[in-house]
Every structure is written in structure tokens, then in C-alpha cells.
Design an enzyme around this catalytic site. Structure first.
Site, PDB file in Angstrom:
ATOM      1  N   HIS A   1      -9.629   1.378   4.431  1.00 42.78           N
ATOM      2  CA  HIS A   1      -8.398   1.570   5.199  1.00 42.78           C
ATOM      3  C   HIS A   1      -8.677   2.565   6.331  1.00 42.78           C
ATOM      4  O   HIS A   1      -9.440   3.517   6.152  1.00 42.78           O
ATOM      5  CB  HIS A   1      -7.284   2.092   4.272  1.00 42.78           C
TER       6      HIS A   1
ATOM      7  N   LYS B   1       0.213   4.219  -0.422  1.00 36.57           N
ATOM      8  CA  LYS B   1      -0.422   5.426   0.129  1.00 36.57           C
ATOM      9  C   LYS B   1      -0.156   6.616  -0.810  1.00 36.57           C
ATOM     10  O   LYS B   1      -0.084   6.424  -2.022  1.00 36.57           O
ATOM     11  CB  LYS B   1       0.048   5.670   1.555  1.00 36.57           C
TER      12      LYS B   1
ATOM     13  N   ASN C   1       0.877  -1.166   0.000  1.00 41.24           N
ATOM     14  CA  ASN C   1       0.000   0.000   0.000  1.00 41.24           C
ATOM     15  C   ASN C   1       0.920   1.223   0.000  1.00 41.24           C
ATOM     16  O   ASN C   1       1.472   1.576   1.025  1.00 41.24           O
ATOM     17  CB  ASN C   1      -0.885  -0.031   1.257  1.00 41.24           C
TER      18      ASN C   1
ATOM     19  N   GLU D   1      -5.735  -4.442  10.485  1.00 41.08           N
ATOM     20  CA  GLU D   1      -4.651  -3.491  10.715  1.00 41.08           C
ATOM     21  C   GLU D   1      -4.954  -2.683  11.969  1.00 41.08           C
ATOM     22  O   GLU D   1      -5.746  -1.726  11.917  1.00 41.08           O
ATOM     23  CB  GLU D   1      -4.533  -2.527   9.529  1.00 41.08           C
TER      24      GLU D   1
ATOM     25  N   GLY E   1       2.297   2.485  10.611  1.00 45.17           N
ATOM     26  CA  GLY E   1       3.280   3.545  10.414  1.00 45.17           C
ATOM     27  C   GLY E   1       3.985   3.975  11.697  1.00 45.17           C
ATOM     28  O   GLY E   1       4.681   4.978  11.717  1.00 45.17           O
TER      29      GLY E   1
ATOM     30  N   GLU F   1      -7.103   4.974   7.452  1.00 46.11           N
ATOM     31  CA  GLU F   1      -6.836   6.384   7.133  1.00 46.11           C
ATOM     32  C   GLU F   1      -8.018   6.992   6.384  1.00 46.11           C
ATOM     33  O   GLU F   1      -8.335   8.167   6.542  1.00 46.11           O
ATOM     34  CB  GLU F   1      -5.522   6.506   6.338  1.00 46.11           C
TER      35      GLU F   1
ATOM     36  N   SER G   1       3.082  -1.905  10.394  1.00 49.23           N
ATOM     37  CA  SER G   1       4.529  -2.001  10.635  1.00 49.23           C
ATOM     38  C   SER G   1       5.074  -3.406  10.384  1.00 49.23           C
ATOM     39  O   SER G   1       6.009  -3.851  11.050  1.00 49.23           O
ATOM     40  CB  SER G   1       4.880  -1.530  12.050  1.00 49.23           C
TER      41      SER G   1
HETATM   42  P1  PGA Z   1       2.637   0.378   7.574  1.00 52.24           P
HETATM   43  O1  PGA Z   1       1.196   0.607   6.915  1.00 52.24           O
HETATM   44  O2  PGA Z   1       3.144  -0.941   7.068  1.00 52.24           O
HETATM   45  O3  PGA Z   1       3.453   1.555   7.121  1.00 52.24           O
HETATM   46  O4  PGA Z   1       2.417   0.360   9.062  1.00 52.24           O
HETATM   47  C1  PGA Z   1       0.312  -0.451   6.721  1.00 52.24           C
HETATM   48  C2  PGA Z   1      -0.971   0.060   6.119  1.00 52.24           C
HETATM   49  O5  PGA Z   1      -1.477   1.108   6.549  1.00 52.24           O
HETATM   50  O6  PGA Z   1      -1.516  -0.561   5.190  1.00 52.24           O
END
Ligand code: PGA
Length: 252
Positions: A97, A11, A9, A169, A175, A99, A215
Site C-alpha cells: 500500500h 487502516k 481497508n 490506487e 483519502g 502508505e 476515494s
Molecule cells: P480511501 O482509501 O478509499 O479512503 O481513499 C483507499 C485506500 O487507501 O486503500
């Protein structure tokens, strides 16, 4: 047999040129060194979809959008419909997601429209769920995730649910460099699989790929993927480096 899936992803990162370079590097590494039984997906910005589809071997690398419009078409300025996404050659859509839920106020009602349109067009939804830190600290994460699923994917008939990939997640791990422990991830994925077994059947539960995200990196993927209910990962930061992403693909 359910699939092992490693989905990147990206982003809101990379220009088209940078994204194509990254996709080409991933393609080259996956074709030469990648575990053959792992489905690889690249979740790119909308602007990159066509170019990334063209840059990779379609037999080996799948491309995903990170979102889609909740309406099929029309006067929705700035939106990108599922049929537009399909026309680029992308085959997966990341839906819900955290976000998007948090910053763009996406509700279960919106997500259901996106799920329906994605399935209608024959694309594969990667449906995200997961709790915030306060919920984890209160110990109510199972009830929270169950509600997210009850209001959305668990409303789908069996034939459609079988086409969905679920990604758990925990928001507090996204992140932050703070991965859920292997046990926390396994426990939640086993819980989700148990919910599917109870609502649909054991056979359906055994067929659905459930991913962990948050992460997930080259250094912890091996332990995470060794768990019986973890069928792969949704990878943010570590998917932006081709070598790290390959290590995660090869972590099984
Ligand atoms: P990350 O993000 O691996 O940077 O923690 C995962 C995600 O939001 O899909």
C-alpha cells in the site's frame, strides 16, 4: 472468469470491539442484501484478525491483513509473519500500500519477500501500485506504474501471478475525496491488463482481477465498476461504514 472483488481497508482505525461490531454489521448486510457474485474482503488491523474471522461467515466474507513481515519468523520485534496471519483464518494480505511505501519506506525488494511468503502460505496478495500527484501531473504515470509492477509481481511465474489481485490506487486520490475520473481509472487498469497480456498472455490478463482504489464511495462506485477493466475496489474511508460498504458491494 476473473472475480469481482470489493475489499475494505480499515487502516489504523477501530478498537477490537468496534471492529467486531463493524464486521458483524457488514456480515449481516452482505448475507441478507449483498450481491452474490462479489467477493467481499475486510482488511483489518492485525489485532482484530482472529475476532473478525470468528464474527463473520467464512463462506461469504474473507479477512485480510493490511501488511505482513518480510521474514518468515525470528527476531524481528513488532513484526507479524504470514504464518501468524494464516493461523488467524485470514486469507488475504494487502501488500505494498502506498502508505507503507511512503511512511515505512517499503521497497520493491521488501515487497517481493512479502509476496513470496504470502504465496508460499497459500494466501492471496492484494498488491497495490499507483503514482503520486507530481507524476500524474508530469504525465508519466504509466511508466511509473509499469516500473512498480516490473520490479515485483511481473517477476512471478504465470502460475503465481494468477493468484495475485492487483489494486491501482493513485496516491492523489487516497483519502482526499478526489477520485480519479472513471476514464483515468479505466485507462490505467486497461494499461496494466495490456502489460500482463504482453508479458504473459491474453488469457492470463483476462483472469487477473484488477481493482481501483482512492476515494471510491457509494456515490461513484457504480460508474467506476461499469468499466470493462475495473474488477472492483479497494476501499478505505467508505469501508468503515457498513451501509456505505454494502452500497459499494452492490454497485455492479
Ligand atoms: P480511501 O482509501 O478509499 O479512503 O481513499 C483507499 C485506500 O487507501 O486503500
Amino acid at each position: 472468469m476473473r472475480k469481482k472483488i470489493v475489499a475494505g481497508n480499515w487502516k489504523c482505525n477501530t478498537t477490537v470491539k468496534e471492529g467486531v461490531e463493524l464486521a458483524k454489521s457488514v456480515n449481516e448486510l452482505v448475507l441478507t442484501k449483498g450481491a452474490k457474485d462479489v467477493v467481499v474482503v475486510l482488511g483489518t488491523p492485525f489485532t482484530h484478525l482472529t475476532s473478525v474471522v470468528d464474527a463473520v461467515d467464512a463462506n461469504r466474507i474473507n479477512v485480510a491483513s493490511q501488511n505482513c513481515a518480510a521474514e518468515p519468523k525470528g527476531a524481528f520485534t513488532g513484526e507479524v509473519s504470514v504464518s501468524m496471519i494464516k493461523s488467524t483464518g485470514a486469507t488475504y494480505v494487502i501488500i505494498g500500500h502506498s502508505e507503507r511505501r511512503e511512511y515505512y519506506h517499503e521497497t520493491s525488494e521488501t515487497l517481493n519477500k512479502k509476496l513470496a511468503l504470502t504465496l508460499e502460505q497459500g494466501l492471496t496478495p492484494i498488491y497495490c501500485c499507483g503514482e503520486a500527484l507530481a507524476i500524474r501531473e508530469a504525465g508519466t504515470q504509466n511508466a511509473f506504474v509499469k516500473k512498480q509492477l516490473d520490479e515485483t509481481v511481473f517477476l512471478l511465474p504465470k502460475e503465481q501471478l494468477l493468484k495475485v489481485v492487483i489494486a491501482y490506487e493513485p496516491i492523489w486520490a487516497i483519502g482526499t475525496g478526489k477520485t480519479a475520473s472513471t476514464q483515468q481509472a479505466q485507462d490505467m487498469l486497461a494499461y496494466i491488463r495490456g502489460l500482463i497480456a504482453a508479458k504473459y498472455s491474453k488469457e492470463v490478463a483476462a483472469e487477473i482481477s484488477i481493482l481501483y482504489g482512492g476515494s471510491c464511495s457509494a456515490s461513484n462506485a457504480n460508474e467506476l465498476f461499469s468499466q470493462p477493466d475495473i474488477d472492483g475496489g479497494l476501499i478505505g474511508g467508505a469501508s468503515l461504514k457498513a451501509a456505505d460498504f454494502l452500497s459499494i458491494i452492490n454497485a455492479y
